[in-house]
Design a protein around this motif. Structure first.
Motif, PDB file in Angstrom:
ATOM      1  N   LYS A  28     -81.810  24.680  98.114  1.00  0.00           N
ATOM      2  CA  LYS A  28     -82.852  24.986  99.264  1.00  0.00           C
ATOM      3  C   LYS A  28     -83.809  26.078  98.341  1.00  0.00           C
ATOM      4  O   LYS A  28     -83.389  26.965  97.850  1.00  0.00           O
ATOM      5  CB  LYS A  28     -82.170  25.845 100.315  1.00  0.00           C
ATOM      6  N   ARG A  29     -85.077  25.440  98.261  1.00  0.00           N
ATOM      7  CA  ARG A  29     -86.113  26.361  98.029  1.00  0.00           C
ATOM      8  C   ARG A  29     -86.922  27.027  99.016  1.00  0.00           C
ATOM      9  O   ARG A  29     -87.293  26.028  99.967  1.00  0.00           O
ATOM     10  CB  ARG A  29     -87.080  25.657  96.857  1.00  0.00           C
ATOM     11  N   PHE A  30     -87.307  28.062  98.941  1.00  0.00           N
ATOM     12  CA  PHE A  30     -88.473  28.505  99.901  1.00  0.00           C
ATOM     13  C   PHE A  30     -89.665  29.026  99.087  1.00  0.00           C
ATOM     14  O   PHE A  30     -89.473  29.825  98.414  1.00  0.00           O
ATOM     15  CB  PHE A  30     -87.877  29.872 100.551  1.00  0.00           C
ATOM     16  N   GLY A  31     -90.689  28.127  99.003  1.00  0.00           N
ATOM     17  CA  GLY A  31     -91.595  28.251  98.096  1.00  0.00           C
ATOM     18  C   GLY A  31     -91.159  28.356  96.523  1.00  0.00           C
ATOM     19  O   GLY A  31     -90.488  27.319  96.336  1.00  0.00           O
ATOM     20  N   LYS A  34     -85.491  30.077  94.475  1.00  0.00           N
ATOM     21  CA  LYS A  34     -84.361  29.031  94.821  1.00  0.00           C
ATOM     22  C   LYS A  34     -83.074  30.152  95.493  1.00  0.00           C
ATOM     23  O   LYS A  34     -82.493  30.336  94.800  1.00  0.00           O
ATOM     24  CB  LYS A  34     -84.034  28.644  93.492  1.00  0.00           C
ATOM     25  N   ALA A  35     -83.076  29.590  96.952  1.00  0.00           N
ATOM     26  CA  ALA A  35     -82.078  30.333  97.587  1.00  0.00           C
ATOM     27  C   ALA A  35     -80.504  29.673  97.360  1.00  0.00           C
ATOM     28  O   ALA A  35     -79.781  30.478  97.201  1.00  0.00           O
ATOM     29  CB  ALA A  35     -82.430  30.351  99.025  1.00  0.00           C
ATOM     30  N   THR A  61     -77.874  31.362 103.709  1.00  0.00           N
ATOM     31  CA  THR A  61     -78.793  29.980 103.734  1.00  0.00           C
ATOM     32  C   THR A  61     -77.771  28.687 103.390  1.00  0.00           C
ATOM     33  O   THR A  61     -78.192  27.736 104.083  1.00  0.00           O
ATOM     34  CB  THR A  61     -79.572  30.206 102.347  1.00  0.00           C
ATOM     35  N   ASN A  64     -76.687  27.990 106.915  1.00  0.00           N
ATOM     36  CA  ASN A  64     -77.721  27.203 107.458  1.00  0.00           C
ATOM     37  C   ASN A  64     -77.999  25.757 107.099  1.00  0.00           C
ATOM     38  O   ASN A  64     -78.382  24.954 108.074  1.00  0.00           O
ATOM     39  CB  ASN A  64     -78.982  28.006 107.283  1.00  0.00           C
ATOM     40  N   TYR A  70     -81.553  24.528 108.317  1.00  0.00           N
ATOM     41  CA  TYR A  70     -82.724  23.936 107.313  1.00  0.00           C
ATOM     42  C   TYR A  70     -82.197  22.704 106.877  1.00  0.00           C
ATOM     43  O   TYR A  70     -81.022  22.226 106.546  1.00  0.00           O
ATOM     44  CB  TYR A  70     -82.555  25.130 106.162  1.00  0.00           C
ATOM     45  N   SER A  73     -83.555  20.884 100.163  1.00  0.00           N
ATOM     46  CA  SER A  73     -84.598  20.591  99.272  1.00  0.00           C
ATOM     47  C   SER A  73     -83.792  19.111  98.245  1.00  0.00           C
ATOM     48  O   SER A  73     -84.515  18.389  98.048  1.00  0.00           O
ATOM     49  CB  SER A  73     -85.053  21.397  98.342  1.00  0.00           C
TER      50      SER A  73
ATOM     51  N   ARG B 286     -88.775  23.777 109.422  1.00  0.00           N
ATOM     52  CA  ARG B 286     -88.203  23.095 107.977  1.00  0.00           C
ATOM     53  C   ARG B 286     -88.838  23.759 106.791  1.00  0.00           C
ATOM     54  O   ARG B 286     -89.802  23.295 106.586  1.00  0.00           O
ATOM     55  CB  ARG B 286     -88.249  21.558 107.945  1.00  0.00           C
TER      56      ARG B 286
END
Lengths: 261, 286, 386, 329
Positions: A28-31, A34-35, A61, A64, A70, A73, B286
Motif C-alpha cells: 500500500k502506497r500513500f502518495g 510505502k506504508a 495499515t 486496514n 484500504y 496497491s 481509497r
C-alpha cells in the motif's frame, strides 16, 4: 508454544494446519510513502497469529488492508481459499473477517446488547432479528457483559468497552478475527482478563490475528508471530524463533518499547 | 471576441460579491465550526445600516463602513454570548436549528420595523466604470472584488502569522487540546464569530450600494456563500476565491451563450457545486 | 349610569347585526408591501363609510386575516373568516397562488368575493364559474394590451422598432412570455432579445452585454423592485444606448426617484399619487390626513375603492343577500382615482372591473414619477433617448 | 468458555429486554386517536377552520417523520422539498395524463422514491455539511429544470392547476391525510422495530464500524432514501390536491426542506412520536402566535425555536423523565 491445546479438539493449530487467510505480496502506497510493502503470510485455522513491530512499521495499515478499509496497491488476499482482495468491508465481513478496533468504537446511542446485535444481525447475510438478539445475548453472557446489557455503550469502563468490541466482532461469526491492540490502555490485571477473553474466542473456533505492543501478551497468546519493520515483513515464526532473530533485535533496539519490556 | 472578454469580466465582477459574502462565513464555519444559517441576516443588518446612514444622515456608505463593521461586531458578540456559546458542544443539527431560529427572528424583526420594501441608496460613484477599450469594468463591483481579496488575504495573514490566528487554528483543530495549553477558547470563539458577523456587514454595505437593502437581501447570497465555502473545502480561504471566480464566470458564460441562460444559471451554479462535492468524495475514497 | 348602560346595550345590539367583511391580505411574507398598502386603504374607506352612517344603518365591520403570501396559510384563514367569523362578504386578495388555493372553499361556501389583486390567468380559470366573483385589478393580458398601446405610439412617433425583453424567471415575469413576444412581432416590432434573469441576484452584466450587441430601442423588463437599481446601474456602466428603459415591477424601490440612475426610467401603474384626477386628489388628501404620509402603492386606493363600492352595493340592495348585492354591484358606475369603474365580462369571468384603459405609463423625471402616456394624462413630455 | 463473568454475583437476566412496550406506544396511539376523532369533536363554529389547520398539520407531520426516517441513517438532507415537489408535480402530471387519482398518488410516490435513489447513490460517500449542501444543490437543480421545461409540459414558472382532492370535501381530505400519516407512522415503527433500525442507527453512529460489522451501507442508505422520499412525495400530493395549484418556487422552496428538519429536532430526533408531536405543537404554536401577536409573529416563532434548543436540546421527547436508551419510539 507451537501446539496449543484447544478445547475444540478437532482443530490442529500448527503451521501445517488448514489455511484460512493468506496474504500474497500486499502493498500500500500513500502518495510516495510505502506504508506496506510486499507482505505475505499464511494464517491457519485455529491459530493465534500476532503481528508486531516498532511504531510506524505498518501494522495498522496492514490490518486496514486485511479488513478492507484500504484497497491494496498490489498483492492479493485470500480468505478460506477465496480471493477477497476486491471486496468492500461489509462483504469481507460476510466472507468471514471480523475486526475489533484499537480505539473502541461502540455505537454510543445504542445499548450494549443492541451493539452486539448489530454484529449478530449483519455479520452474515440472512440473519433474523429475534435469533440475532438471542445470539447477542448469549455472547454478552459469555463475555461477562450480560449485567450491562441495557446500559448505554458510553457508560462502560474501558475493559468492558474492549469486551464489547470483541463480543461485537465475534457476533459476526468470523472465521478470522482481527484485533488491533486490544490490550492498549489496560492495567496488568485487566490485560490478563483480556488475554483470557481472546483465548476463549480462539477456543470457540475462531482464528485470531492481533497487533500488539506488549511483548508478554504476545508471548502468552501467540502461536506464531509476524514481525514487521518499515512496511515489510522482517521475520515470521514462533515467539521464541523471532525473538532470537538478530534482525528483529536490531529493529527494536533503541525503540522505546524494547523487545522484552 | 469582445463579448467573450466582457463575459469573463462580468463573471469575475459578480464573483467578487460572492467571495465577499463567503469570506466571513468561512471564518465562522472554519474556526468556530458553526453552520451559521443567520449569516445572511448580518449582511442584511449591514445593508440597512448603510442605507440608514445614507438616507437619514447623508453619510456615504463607504465612509460609514468601518463604523458599521464595529457595530455589527458588537451584535455578533452579543449573539455569541446569549446563544451560540451554549450550543458549541451540541450536535450539529441543534446548532443548525438555533441559527435558523435566529435567522427567522432577525429577518422578521427587520420586516416588522422597516416593512418589506426595497430600499436603495444613491451615491455618485454607483454607476462609475472603467472603460478599457470596448470593455467596461463596473466600479463598485470591482471594489467589492478587491475588498474580498483583501479581506481573505487579511484573514489568511491573521490565521497564519499572528498569535490570535495561531490560537484560532489551534482551537479549530482541537478544542480540548487548545484549552489544555492555556488558550482562552471562549474568547477565541467570541472574536472569530463576531469578526465573521462584521465581515457579513461589510459585504452588506457593498450590497446596499450595488443592489439594495431589504429584509430578505441576505438570503440569496448566504445560500450561495454556503455552497461556495463547501465547494472550496471547509476552512480553505484561498479556495473561496477561486471557487467564487469559477462559479461567477461559469454563470456569466451560461447567461451569455446559452439561449434562455438566465433561467439556467442557478442550475449550473448548483450543479457545479454538486459535481465538485461528489467527485471529490469519490476521488478521496481509497 | 343608567344611560351609559343603555348605550352599551344598544351598541351591543346594533353590533350583533352589523355587516361583516372579511379581508384576506398578505400582511407578511413576499407580498406584504402590497398587502400592507391595501390594509391602509381598507381602513381609510372603513372610516369614511362608518362616518357616513355605515352599512344598512349599522357600522360596517372589517375582519383582517393574513395569508402569509402562502397557499397553505391562506386556506385555513379563508375558512376561518367564512365559518368562524361568519363574514358576509370577502374582500382583499393580492397574490395569485393564494387566490387559486382558496377558490375551492370559496365555491363550496358560495362566498361573495370582491377581489382586488391576483392578475394571473390561472386565477381567471379557477374562478370562471364562480357566480359572485368581482375582480377589480386588470387581468395580466390587459396589462400587456396597455403596454403594447404605448409601444405602438413609440414606434409611430419615435421610430422605436427593436425591443429587448428581460424577464425574471419566476411566475411573475415568465407568465405568457411567448404570447408577449408573438404580440410584439405581430404589431411590427423586432424582438431582438428575449432573456431571463434571476430576480434579486443583481447579476445583470451578461444580460446587458448581450443587449448591447442586439441594439434595442426599448428594453422592456419584467421583474421586481429589487432589480430596478442593479439593472439601471449596469446599463450605465456598460453604456448601453436605449430609447427607453421600461419596467413593470409590482412596486418600485423606496427612494428610487432620488437616485440619478432612475432618471428617464419608465414604468406602468394603475395610479400615481400625483394624478390630477379629482377622486385621486380627494383620496390623497384623506390618506395624508389619516396616515400623515403619501403612498405610491396603487393597492391602497384600489382597496379603498373596493370597499367603498362594496358598501354602496350592499346599501343599494338593502340586504346582505348575495344575489341581490351582486346585482347591485354589477350596476356599479362610479368615478374612482383610476377613472370610471364599471363591471363587464372578461375572457372568462363575468364581473371584471378595471381594464387596459385604466393603466398609465410614467417616467422618473426630476425626482418624481410623472405620467407621460396616454398623452391626455401626460403632465410632462416624455424623454426618449434616441 | 474461558472468559469468566467479571461481575460474579450479579444476577443475569434470562432474556433480553423487550423493545416495544405498551407504555412507550401509548402516547403515539393517543395522538393518532385524537387526530382521528378530531373532526367529530364538538368544536362548534370553529370546526371547519380547525379542520383546515389540522389538515396542514398532518401534512407537516408526514414531512417531519419521513425526514426523520432518513436522518436515522445519518443522512441529514436538505432535499426533502425536492421529493415533496416531485410528488406534487408527479401527481398533477399523472392526473393530466388521465390516471385516476388513487393510482396517480402511489405512482407519484414511487417515482419520487426512484428519483431519490439517484441522489442517494451519488451522495453515498458524503457526510455532514457536504451532504447537506449537495442535497440542497440537488433541490435547486430539480426546481430549475421544472421551471425551465416548456410551459406545455409542466406549467413552467407559472405553475399548474391541480384538480381538487376528493372533490374538495374537507372531511374526506382530512381522513385521507390522517390515513397517510398513520401509514407513515406504521412505516416508521416498522423501521424502528426491525433490522432496519439496527442498520440505520449503526450507520449513523459509525459508518465505518457498521461496514466492518457487515452492514451493507449502500443498500440501507438507499432504502432509507427511498422510504423517506416516497413518503415526502405523499405529503406533496396532499398539498397539491388541497391548494389546487403548484408552482416551482413554492413547492421546491428551501422552507419545505427546513421545516421537517426543525420540526424533528424540536420534537425529538430519531423517534416516531417526536416529529409527529413536534409538527402538532409547532403548528398550533404558530397559529396561536399568528392570532395573538399579529404583526411579527414570526419574530416570536424564531425566538421559540432558539429557546427550545437552548433549554430542550433533546426536543420534546427529552421531557420524558424515563429516557431509557433505545426505548424511545
Amino acid at each position: 508454544m507451537t501446539a496449543a491445546t484447544t478445547t475444540g479438539g478437532a482443530l490442529s493449530p500448527t503451521p501445517q494446519g488448514v489455511e484460512v487467510l493468506r496474504a500474497e505480496g500486499l502493498s500500500k502506497r500513500f502518495g510516495g510513502l510505502k506504508a506496506v510493502q510486499d507482505v505475505s503470510f499464511t494464517h491457519h485455522q485455529g491459530e493465534i497469529l500476532a503481528v508486531i513491530g516498532p511504531n510506524g512499521a505498518g501494522k495498522t495499515t496492514l490490518l486496514n488492508l486485511l479488513s478492507g478499509v484500504y484497497r491494496p496497491s498490489a498483492g492479493r488476499l485470500h480468505l478460506g481459499g477465496r480471493d477477497v482482495t476486491d471486496l468492500p468491508m461489509e462483504a469481507r465481513c460476510h466472507a468471514g473477517l471480523g475486526r475489533a478496533f484499537q480505539i473502541v468504537r461502540p455505537f454510543p446511542e445504542m445499548t450494549v446488547h443492541e451493539n452486539v446485535t448489530v454484529g449478530a444481525l449483519f455479520g452474515k447475510p440472512g440473519q433474523r432479528l429475534p435469533k440475532a438478539r438471542e445470539r447477542a445475548w448469549a455472547l454478552l453472557e459469555r463475555t461477562g457483559l450480560a449485567a450491562h446489557a441495557d446500559k448505554a455503550a458510553h457508560e462502560l469502563t474501558l475493559l468492558q468497552d474492549k469486551r464489547l468490541e470483541v463480543a461485537r466482532a465475534v457476533a459476526t461469526q468470523p472465521s478470522v478475527l482481527l484485533l488491533d491492540e486490544v490490550m492498549a490502555g489496560l492495567r496488568p490485571g485487566e490485560a490478563q482478563e483480556a488475554v483470557a477473553l481472546v483465548r476463549g474466542v480462539r477456543d470457540s473456533g475462531v482464528s485470531v490475528l492481533f497487533i500488539e505492543h506488549i511483548m508478554p501478551v504476545v508471548r502468552d497468546l501467540a502461536d506464531r508471530v509476524v514481525v514487521m519493520d518499515q512496511g515489510q515483513v522482517l521475520a515470521q515464526g514462533t515467539y521464541r524463533e523471532v525473538t532470537a532473530d538478530p534482525r528483529v533485535v536490531s529493529a527494536y533496539l533503541g525503540t522505546e518499547e524494547g523487545l522484552h519490556a | 471576441m469582445d463579448l467573450f472578454a466582457q463575459t469573463l469580466v462580468n463573471g469575475l465582477l459578480q464573483s467578487g460579491l460572492y467571495a465577499l459574502v463567503a469570506s466571513g462565513l468561512a471564518l465562522a464555519v472554519g474556526v468556530v465550526g458553526i453552520v451559521n444559517f443567520a449569516h445572511g441576516e448580518y449582511l442584511m443588518i449591514g445593508a440597512f445600516l448603510a442605507w440608514a446612514g445614507s438616507a437619514l444622515l447623508g453619510v456615504d456608505p463607504l465612509l460609514s463602513l468601518p463604523v458599521i463593521a464595529v457595530a455589527v461586531y458588537g451584535v455578533g458578540a452579543l449573539t455569541y454570548r446569549v446563544s451560540i456559546r451554549h450550543v458549541l458542544l451540541a450536535p450539529e443539527l441543534n446548532q443548525m436549528l438555533l441559527t435558523f431560529g435566529l435567522g427567522i427572528l432577525l429577518q422578521n424583526l427587520a420586516l416588522m420595523l422597516l416593512g418589506g420594501n426595497t430600499r436603495t441608496v444613491s451615491t455618485p460613484y454607483q454607476a462609475s466604470s472603467l472603460q478599457l477599450g470596448e470593455l467596461s469594468v463596473g466600479g463598485p463591483k470591482a471594489l467589492a472584488f478587491g475588498l474580498a481579496a483583501a479581506l481573505l488575504g487579511a484573514l489568511y495573514f491573521t490565521l497564519y502569522r499572528t498569535t490570535l490566528g495561531r490560537q484560532m487554528r489551534a482551537v479549530a483543530q482541537n478544542r480540548r487540546g487548545a484549552q489544555l495549553i492555556g488558550i482562552d477558547v471562549d474568547r477565541v470563539y467570541l472574536i472569530a464569530f463576531s469578526v465573521s458577523c462584521a465581515l457579513a456587514a461589510v459585504a452588506g454595505v457593498l450590497v446596499s450600494v450595488l443592489l439594495f437593502a431589504s429584509p430578505t437581501v441576505g438570503l440569496v447570497f448566504a445560500l450561495k456563500a454556503f455552497a461556495i465555502i463547501v465547494m472550496a473545502g471547509l476552512g480553505n480561504l484561498t479556495g473561496v476565491l477561486w471557487a467564487s471566480a469559477l462559479l461567477g464566470v461559469s454563470e456569466a458564460l451560461v447567461q451569455t451563450y446559452v439561449p434562455g441562460g438566465g433561467g439556467w444559471s442557478d442550475a449550473v451554479f448548483f450543479l457545479m457545486i454538486f459535481g465538485t462535492l461528489v467527485l471529490r468524495s469519490y476521488r478521496g475514497a481509497r | 349610569m343608567k344611560t351609559l348602560l343603555m348605550t352599551g346595550v344598544l351598541l351591543a345590539l346594533s353590533g350583533a347585526g352589523a355587516v361583516k367583511v372579511g379581508v384576506l391580505l398578505p400582511l407578511s411574507g413576499g407580498g406584504s408591501v402590497s398587502g400592507q398598502a391595501a390594509k391602509n386603504g381598507y381602513q381609510l374607506a372603513l372610516d369614511e363609510i362608518n362616518r357616513a352612517g355605515g352599512v344598512l344603518g349599522k357600522p360596517l365591520e372589517l375582519e383582517f386575516a393574513d395569508d402569509g403570501s402562502a397557499p397553505a396559510k391562506a386556506v385555513p384563514e379563508f375558512v376561518k373568516l367564512v365559518t368562524v367569523e361568519k363574514v358576509d362578504f370577502m374582500a382583499g386578495g393580492v397574490s395569485s397562488a393564494t387566490s387559486i388555493a382558496i377558490s375551492g372553499p370559496a365555491k363550496q361556501y358560495g362566498t361573495f368575493m370582491a377581489w382586488i389583486g391576483a392578475a394571473a390567468v390561472p386565477v381567471e380559470d379557477a374562478f370562471a364559474d364562480h357566480p359572485y366573483f368581482f375582480h377589480y385589478h386588470p387581468w395580466s393580458y390587459y396589462n400587456f394590451e396597455a403596454i403594447l398601446g404605448y409601444f405602438k405610439y413609440l414606434k409611430t412617433y419615435k421610430k422605436a422598432k427593436n425591443i429587448a425583453i428581460a424577464y425574471e424567471d419566476g411566475p411573475f415575469g415568465s407568465a405568457g412570455i411567448d404570447a408577449t413576444v408573438d404580440a410584439f412581432r405581430k404589431a411590427g416590432f423586432n424582438v431582438v432579445l428575449t432573456e431571463k434573469f434571476k430576480t434579486g441576484s443583481g447579476n445583470f452584466g451578461p444580460l446587458v452585454s448581450k443587449a448591447k450587441a442586439a441594439k434595442p430601442d426599448i428594453l422592456y423588463w419584467v421583474g421586481y423592485d429589487t432589480d430596478a437599481l442593479p439593472l439601471a446601474t449596469e446599463i450605465r456602466q456598460q453604456n448601453l444606448q436605449l430609447g427607453l428603459l421600461y419596467g413593470t415591477p409590482p412596486s418600485w424601490p423606496v427612494g428610487f426617484e432620488k437616485n440619478k440612475l432612475a432618471d428617464n426610467v419608465a414604468g406602468l401603474s394603475l395610479w400615481l399619487s400625483s394624478s390630477p384626477n379629482k377622486d385621486s386628489r380627494t383620496f390623497v388628501a384623506a390618506y395624508r390626513k389619516k396616515y400623515g404620509t403619501v403612498t405610491d402603492e396603487y393597492f391602497a386606493p384600489l382597496a379603498y375603492v373596493n370597499l367603498k363600492t362594496l358598501a354602496a352595493a350592499i346599501n343599494a340592495a338593502g340586504t346582505t343577500d348575495k344575489a341581490k348585492v351582486a346585482a347591485e354591484m354589477a350596476k356599479t358606475n362610479v368615478s374612482t382615482p383610476f377613472g370610471q369603474l364599471t363591471f363587464s365580462p372578461s375572457l372568462k369571468t363575468k364581473y371584471q372591473g378595471f381594464k387596459a384603459g385604466n393603466w398609465l405609463h410614467f417616467q422618473y423625471l426630476g425626482d418624481a414619477r410623472v405620467p407621460v402616456f396616454p398623452i391626455k394624462f401626460a403632465q410632462k413630455p416624455m424623454v426618449y433617448g434616441k | 468458555m474461558s472468559a469468566r463473568n467479571v461481575e460474579g454475583g450479579t444476577p443475569v437476566r434470562a432474556a433480553p429486554r423487550r423493545e416495544l412496550t405498551l407504555g412507550a406506544a401509548l402516547p403515539l396511539l393517543a395522538f393518532l386517536a385524537l387526530a382521528a376523532l378530531f373532526p367529530f369533536l364538538p368544536l362548534g363554529s370553529r370546526a371547519e377552520f380547525l379542520l383546515q389547520i389540522a389538515f396542514f398539520t398532518l401534512v407537516a407531520g408526514i414531512m417531519a417523520l419521513s425526514w426523520d426516517i432518513l436522518a436515522r441513517s445519518g443522512q441529514v438532507s436538505l432535499a426533502h422539498a425536492a421529493f415533496y415537489g416531485l410528488g406534487a408535480y408527479g401527481y398533477a402530471l399523472l392526473l393530466k395524463a388521465g390516471l385516476p387519482w388513487a393510482l396517480a398518488m402511489p405512482v407519484a410516490a414511487l417515482l419520487a422514491g426512484g428519483a431519490s435513489l439517484i441522489l442517494g447513490a451519488v451522495t453515498m460517500r458524503l457526510s455532514g455539511m457536504y451532504f447537506a449542501i449537495a442535497t440542497l444543490a440537488f433541490t435547486e437543480v430539480v426546481r430549475t429544470i421544472i421551471q425551465n421545461l416548456p410551459e406545455s409540459v409542466a406549467g413552467g414558472a407559472t405553475g399548474l392547476l391541480v384538480p381538487a382532492l376528493l372533490g374538495g370535501n374537507s372531511r374526506a381530505q382530512y381522513a385521507l391525510a390522517w390515513g397517510l400519516l398513520a401509514f407513515t407512522v406504521l412505516v416508521s415503527l416498522a423501521v424502528r422495530l426491525t433490522r432496519l433500525h439496527f442498520a440505520f442507527a449503526a450507520i449513523r453512529q459509525g459508518e465505518e464500524t457498521a461496514r466492518v460489522l457487515g452492514v451493507s451501507i449502500v443498500r440501507f442508505k438507499l432504502l432509507a432514501f427511498f422510504i423517506s422520499s416516497s413518503l415526502a412525495a405523499l405529503a406533496g400530493v396532499l398539498y397539491a390536491g388541497k391548494t389546487f395549484f403548484i408552482n416551482p418556487l413554492e413547492t421546491f422552496s428551501l422552507a419545505n426542506s427546513i421545516a421537517p428538519l426543525t420540526t424533528s429536532i424540536f420534537g425529538g430526533l430519531y423517534t416516531t412520536l417526536g416529529p409527529v408531536l413536534g409538527a402538532g405543537v409547532l403548528r398550533v404554536a404558530e397559529e396561536l402566535l399568528h392570532n395573538s401577536v399579529k404583526n411579527g409573529y414570526l419574530v416570536v416563532y424564531g425566538l421559540v425555536l432558539m429557546l427550545s434548543i437552548l433549554w430542550l436540546p433533546r426536543g420534546l421527547m427529552g421531557l420524558r423523565r424515563n429516557k431509557k436508551h433505545g426505548g424511545d419510539l
